[in-house]
Write an enzyme that holds these catalytic residues in place. Sequence first.
Site, short mmCIF file in Angstrom:
data_model
loop_
_atom_site.label_atom_id
_atom_site.label_comp_id
_atom_site.label_asym_id
_atom_site.label_seq_id
_atom_site.Cartn_x
_atom_site.Cartn_y
_atom_site.Cartn_z
N HIS A 228 23.42 -16.19 -28.33
CA HIS A 228 22.95 -16.74 -29.51
C HIS A 228 23.09 -15.79 -30.59
CE1 HIS A 228 19.53 -17.77 -32.28
NE2 HIS A 228 19.35 -16.45 -32.63
N ASN B 11 16.32 -17.38 -40.71
CA ASN B 11 17.24 -17.89 -39.96
C ASN B 11 18.64 -18.02 -40.75
OD1 ASN B 11 15.68 -19.01 -38.05
ND2 ASN B 11 14.46 -20.31 -39.40
N HIS C 62 21.57 -19.43 -38.78
CA HIS C 62 21.00 -20.06 -37.55
C HIS C 62 21.25 -21.46 -37.54
CE1 HIS C 62 19.28 -15.99 -36.67
NE2 HIS C 62 18.60 -16.37 -35.90
N GLU D 157 5.77 -20.42 -40.66
CA GLU D 157 7.19 -20.78 -41.23
C GLU D 157 6.96 -22.03 -42.22
OE1 GLU D 157 10.12 -21.73 -38.28
OE2 GLU D 157 11.55 -20.47 -39.36
N GLU E 256 21.62 -9.63 -35.49
CA GLU E 256 20.25 -10.01 -36.03
C GLU E 256 19.91 -8.75 -37.21
OE1 GLU E 256 18.63 -12.83 -35.91
OE2 GLU E 256 19.42 -13.93 -34.34
N LYS F 154 6.87 -16.58 -32.20
CA LYS F 154 7.48 -17.88 -31.89
C LYS F 154 8.06 -17.96 -30.57
CE LYS F 154 10.12 -19.34 -35.92
NZ LYS F 154 11.42 -19.62 -36.41
N ARG G 10 -4.72 -23.87 -21.84
CA ARG G 10 -4.70 -23.87 -23.23
C ARG G 10 -4.70 -22.50 -24.04
NH1 ARG G 10 -8.85 -27.67 -22.02
NH2 ARG G 10 -8.13 -29.57 -22.05
N LYS H 175 11.05 -7.89 -40.44
CA LYS H 175 10.70 -9.09 -39.86
C LYS H 175 9.11 -9.17 -39.86
CE LYS H 175 10.95 -12.73 -36.43
NZ LYS H 175 11.66 -13.11 -35.20
N HIS I 153 23.01 -22.62 -34.22
CA HIS I 153 22.24 -23.50 -33.13
C HIS I 153 23.34 -24.48 -33.08
CE1 HIS I 153 17.98 -22.08 -34.55
NE2 HIS I 153 18.53 -21.33 -33.68
N ARG J 69 9.60 -17.30 -44.38
CA ARG J 69 9.92 -16.96 -43.08
C ARG J 69 11.30 -17.61 -42.47
NH1 ARG J 69 6.41 -16.61 -37.60
NH2 ARG J 69 7.95 -16.58 -35.98
#
Lengths: 366, 366
Positions: A262, A242, A245, A234, A182, A140, A118, A224, A249, A238
Amino acid sequence: MKTLNVDLGERSYPIYIGEGLLDQGLMCQHIRGKQVLIVTNETVAPLYLARLQASLGEHYQVDTVVLPDGEQYKDLTQINTIFDRLLECRHNRTTTLVALGGGVIGDMTGFAAACYQRGVDFVQVPTTVLSQVDSSVGGKTGVNHPQGKNMIGAFHQPQCVVIDTQVLNTLPERELAAGLAEVIKYGLIYDAEFLDWLEENMDALNAREPEAMIQAIYRSCEVKAEVVAQDEKESGIRALLNLGHTFGHAIEAHQGYGQWLHGEAVGAGTMMAVDLSQRLGWISADDVVRARKILLAAKLPVIAPDNMTANDFMDLMAVDKKVIDGQLRLVLLKQLGEAVVTADFPAAMLEQTLAAGDQLGQITSA
Amino acid sequence: MKTLNVDLGERSYPIYIGEGLLDQGLMCQHIRGKQVLIVTNETVAPLYLARLQASLGEHYQVDTVVLPDGEQYKDLTQINTIFDRLLECRHNRTTTLVALGGGVIGDMTGFAAACYQRGVDFVQVPTTVLSQVDSSVGGKTGVNHPQGKNMIGAFHQPQCVVIDTQVLNTLPERELAAGLAEVIKYGLIYDAEFLDWLEENMDALNAREPEAMIQAIYRSCEVKAEVVAQDEKESGIRALLNLGHTFGHAIEAHQGYGQWLHGEAVGAGTMMAVDLSQRLGWISADDVVRARKILLAAKLPVIAPDNMTANDFMDLMAVDKKVIDGQLRLVLLKQLGEAVVTADFPAAMLEQTLAAGDQLGQITSA
C-alpha cells in the site's frame, strides 16, 4: 511513553506510544468484559503473540485466531473465520477483539468487531509503521472486494491503541519504507515544518533509531488525530489524508493486491498528485524535486508500474470513493504543507500526468 | 396516509403508512444521489418490482438485484451478491439502497448499506406484516451465522420507511400469523389497552381489513419507535422488544432457519416466557390463558416443536446476545402490558418451563 488523546466525544480513545509497551498490559484498563479474542497473522504470531497473551494475566478468557498474512487475504472469507472463532468460543457482546499485526489485521479485526453482534469493543496493537501512523488511527475498518480496495467496511473506533516501537526491529525494509510514505504524506498535506524535520531525520528513521521513530509516529498520529477529530465520517477535510491514494489504489488493484505494498503505491501515487499540482501552477518545480527527493530517501518508488496505461488508471479510479455523481475528485497540493480536494482540474492535464510515466522519476531542479 | 416520526436526533426518519403508497414515489424526497439499487427477492419481484421502479420516474440510475427467498439465504453470501452488483454498476457513496421485501430483505439490504463504502443510505419498503411492524423500524440490520441468528450485523437507520398495506393482500396465511405475533408482543410488553383492542379486532386482522390493519401497524410502529428512541443501541429498555425471542431463536436455530417462521417461533417462545412469568408468581393463570387465547386466535403455535429437549434450549440460548458474562437474561412479564429483562429467576423454574412441552397449549382457566 507518550499518550495522545483522539477527541471524538464519547468515542474518544488514547494512543499510547513508547518502547516495550507490548508487555505492560496497558490495554487491560480498556477491556470491560471477561472475554478477549486476539486476532493476528502467521508472521506476527510466532514473534509477539505469546508476549501479548502473557501481558493480559489470568483474568480473562483469552482466545486467539491466526490468519494468513497479506493484503490478498483481506476479504470477507477471513472475516467469517473470525466470526466462526468468536461463536465457537461463545463470545458475547461484552467481548473485546485485539488486533495484533499490521493494517490488514487492524482493518479486518475492527470490521469484525463492528459487525459481531452488531458491534463489540476492540483494541489495536499495530506492528508496522504504516498501521501505527495510519490504519490504527481514525476508526476506518473493512476489507477489499475484487473490484475495489476497502469497498466494504464500517467506521468503528477502538477502545485504545498501543504502539510499541520495539516491534519495528523485526519489520522488513520494504514495510518500513511503505510506512514512511504515509509519514511523509502528513508533512506534505498539513505541516511544512514536519516535512523539514523529516528531511533532516530520514537517515535516523531508515536506521530505526527509537527517538526519531517515536517522534515521527507521534507527530503523524497527532496530525491524523487532528484531522479525524474535525471530520470523523469523512465528509470533508479528512479526504486530504488520501493524498496519492486514488492513484495508489488503482496501482494496487491493477497489480493485484499484495504485489505492491500500500505505501509503495501511495509513494508513486503521491508523485503523480505532486506532478498534477505543478501542471496546475500551484507548486513549483523545486517543490516537485523536494517531494521526489524525500520519497526516494525513504526508498519508495516514485513512478507507476510500466505495465499500466492511462486508460487503466481512468477505469480503476472511476470506482474511487471520492467520485461523486460521476465526477473524479483528487487530493492535490496548494503548496508544500497544504492540500485540497478538488474536481476542478482540466481532464487534459490529468491525462498528461497519467501519460508522464517514468518522467516523474527524472524531473530535475528548475 | 399516517406518518410517524422516529426521533433519533440527526438520524431521525419518517415511517409512512397507508393504502397504495407503493406507486406514489414518496421516497424520492429522501434520495440524495442519482443512483438507486433496489434489492428484492424472487417472490416479491414479479408482484411489485415493476411498480416500484415506475414510481421512481426517470431521474435516477435504477439497478436491481433479485435474491432467493427465505431465511436460509440470510447470509454473507447474499450480502456479497449485493456488493457485486453495486460495484458492477459503479455505485458511489451517494447511492441509495431500497429494500423491497420482508424482514430478510430489509435486514440484508440495511446491512449491505451499512458496509458498502463504509455506509450509504437506504430506504425500507417492507412487504410483510412482520417487517412492517418489526424489522423495518429501529435500524437493526444483519445476517445469520450457522451458529446463531443475527449474529453479524450493524445498527444503521433508514432514510425513510414506506409501508403500503395493500401489498399484504398477496401475503400467505402463515406469514400473516407470524407478523401478528409481533403485534401481540407490543401489547403484552408495553400497552395493555392495545392488547384489549387486539382481542376485539383479531377477526378483522385475520381478514386483512385495511382500517384495522393500518391501526395495528401504526400502533405497533409507534410503540417500537418509542422504545427505540429511548435506547437506540440496545443497552436497556430496547431488550424488552425481545419477549419470546430468546426461546424463539433457539427454536429457529434448532429446526433449521426457514422451517419455522420467525413469528411462529416467537409465538411459541412468548408462551414459554408467559409460563415462566406465572411460575415466578408475577402474572396469574388467567393472564396466561389470555395470552394463549390471543396467540391461538392469530393462528400461532403456542408450544415448542416436540423434537426439542430442555438441553437443546439451554445449549442454543447460551449464545444469545442477552447473555452477559455467562448469565442468561430473559424478557418476562411483570403484568400484561409490562415487561422486564432479568437474570433473576431460579434455574429450576426455567427447567420446568423448558420441560413443560405441550402443557403450554393446555393450560386452562383458574
